[in-house]
Design an enzyme around this catalytic site. Structure first.
Site, PDB file in Angstrom:
ATOM      1  N   GLU A 174      26.354 -31.208  -7.565  1.00 12.70           N
ATOM      2  CA  GLU A 174      25.813 -31.797  -6.333  1.00 12.70           C
ATOM      3  C   GLU A 174      26.478 -33.135  -6.058  1.00 12.70           C
ATOM      4  O   GLU A 174      27.065 -33.760  -6.940  1.00 12.70           O
ATOM      5  CB  GLU A 174      24.291 -31.976  -6.445  1.00 12.70           C
ATOM      6  N   GLU A 317      27.952 -34.188 -10.180  1.00 10.36           N
ATOM      7  CA  GLU A 317      29.124 -33.448  -9.687  1.00 10.36           C
ATOM      8  C   GLU A 317      29.442 -32.207 -10.522  1.00 10.36           C
ATOM      9  O   GLU A 317      30.533 -31.674 -10.450  1.00 10.36           O
ATOM     10  CB  GLU A 317      30.370 -34.343  -9.641  1.00 10.36           C
TER      11      GLU A 317
END
Length: 353
Positions: A174, A317
């Site tokens: 994300e 991430e």
């Protein structure tokens, strides 16, 4: 939404016969039985997911759900919302930390803009915007229930697209400034905890900022009064579009029979919410990394999972899950290349009671 309900009804358990055959293959190898622990268990799980005792999850995608969060206006982050889209653009140019790590892990980076304040401009960014940013949860709901359901379905469809493109394994990730605030709010509601117990500093927040963050979460819960038994209600009221999109990724992976790796805290909260919607989806999830965020271990415990990596990471991430993929690659390496008992001319071990 009937479409979401229909999708959930299509999800089936993993292939138990393939799992049994995979265990037989493991036990035929010249090594102590079950000596590789998590590696053997996970490779066997992947066999059941893919429906074959000889899985080859060679084409991998790191799916980054990117979205902005209105709660940033409460001073809960070190940076402003412009960073969300800048990092997604950097991912398009293979500049982010996750991109560098993905190269070594043999993964393609797929940045998805599901709710940024603006559309992404880089051609690699897949713009699937449900709405441009969420509301400030400290003052009202993040989004409507209908928007939340659309965001979940957007995640499902993204996995369907990747399946058609030949991808076989998904890594969740994300990008969204403010999303440790929304994830902590979800955790506080779901686990009935005081926000101070589940809220951390995110990307390097000061002590003063942490106090503001905890206060914003308390106000969000008081204002919105989410129903902890209703996953969609929790996400719509105190969550975010990136969380909703990841929930859809987990459901989509189960629907399209693909292994999906859980990253850290935010990814794990999304996994928990997906399991609330469909318990069978858990069979397709693989834990990899326990984040340094306070509630990370709590979510793993509630999922009944144990993440093999405890490295103090909290970058996001998908970086923790990408690291976990290196363990899976070693499991595949051993599974396909170690000699059998017969081939090594060693007396076979037997299971002892």
């Amino acid at each position: 939404m009937r479409e979401l309900e229909a999708l959930i009804e299509e999800i089936r358990p993993a292939d138990r016969a393939a799992e049994e055959e995979a265990w037989k293959c493991w036990d035929s190898l010249c090594k102590p039985l079950r000596g590789l622990g998590w590696l053997e268990e996970t490779l066997t799980q992947i066999a059941g997911i893919m429906g074959t005792p000889h899985p080859h999850p060679d084409k991998r995608a790191v799916v980054i759900m990117g979205a902005d969060n209105g709660v940033v206006e409460e001073g809960v982050t070190q940076t402003d919302s412009s960073v969300t889209m800048q990092v997604l653009e950097n991912m398009g140019n293979d500049l982010s930390t996750a991109c560098i790590m993905s190269r070594l892990a043999g993964c393609d980076m797929i940045p998805v803009n599901i709710g940024g304040l603006t559309d992404g401009t880089h051609p690699k960014i897949r713009n699937r915007v449900v709405r441009h940013g969420t509301g400030n949860i400290a003052k009202g709901p993040a989004m409507t229930r209908e928007e939340c359901e659309r965001a979940i379905l957007t995640g499902v469809r993204m996995i369907g697209e990747l399946k058609e493109e030949g991808y076989q394994l998904i890594v969740t990730g994300e990008m969204g400034i403010g999303n440790t605030t929304t994830s902590s709010a979800c955790a506080a509601v779901l686990f009935e905890k005081d926000p101070a117990e589940v809220t951390g500093r995110g990307a390097g927040l000061s002590s003063e900022g942490l106090t503001r963050k905890i206060d914003a979460i308390r106000r969000a819960i008081e204002v919105n009064r989410p129903d902890r038994t209703d996953a969609v209600d929790v996400i719509a009221k105190v969550g975010g579009l990136d969380i909703a999109g990841m929930v859809g990724c987990y459901l989509g992976a189960a629907r399209y029979r693909m292994p999906i790796l859980i990253d850290g805290f935010i990814s794990a909260i999304a996994a928990y919410l997906a399991c609330m919607l469909c318990g069978t989806a858990k069979e397709y999830m693989i834990p990899t990394h326990c984040s340094a965020e306070p509630a990370a271990a709590m979510v793993m415990e509630r999922l009944g999972m144990e993440a093999p990596l405890h490295a103090g990471m909290h970058l996001g991430e998908g970086t923790g899950a990408i690291m976990g993929l290196s363990l899976i690659d070693q499991a595949l390496n051993v599974y396909y290349h170690v000699a059998t008992w017969d081939g090594a001319h060693v007396e076979q071990y037997t299971h002892q009671v």
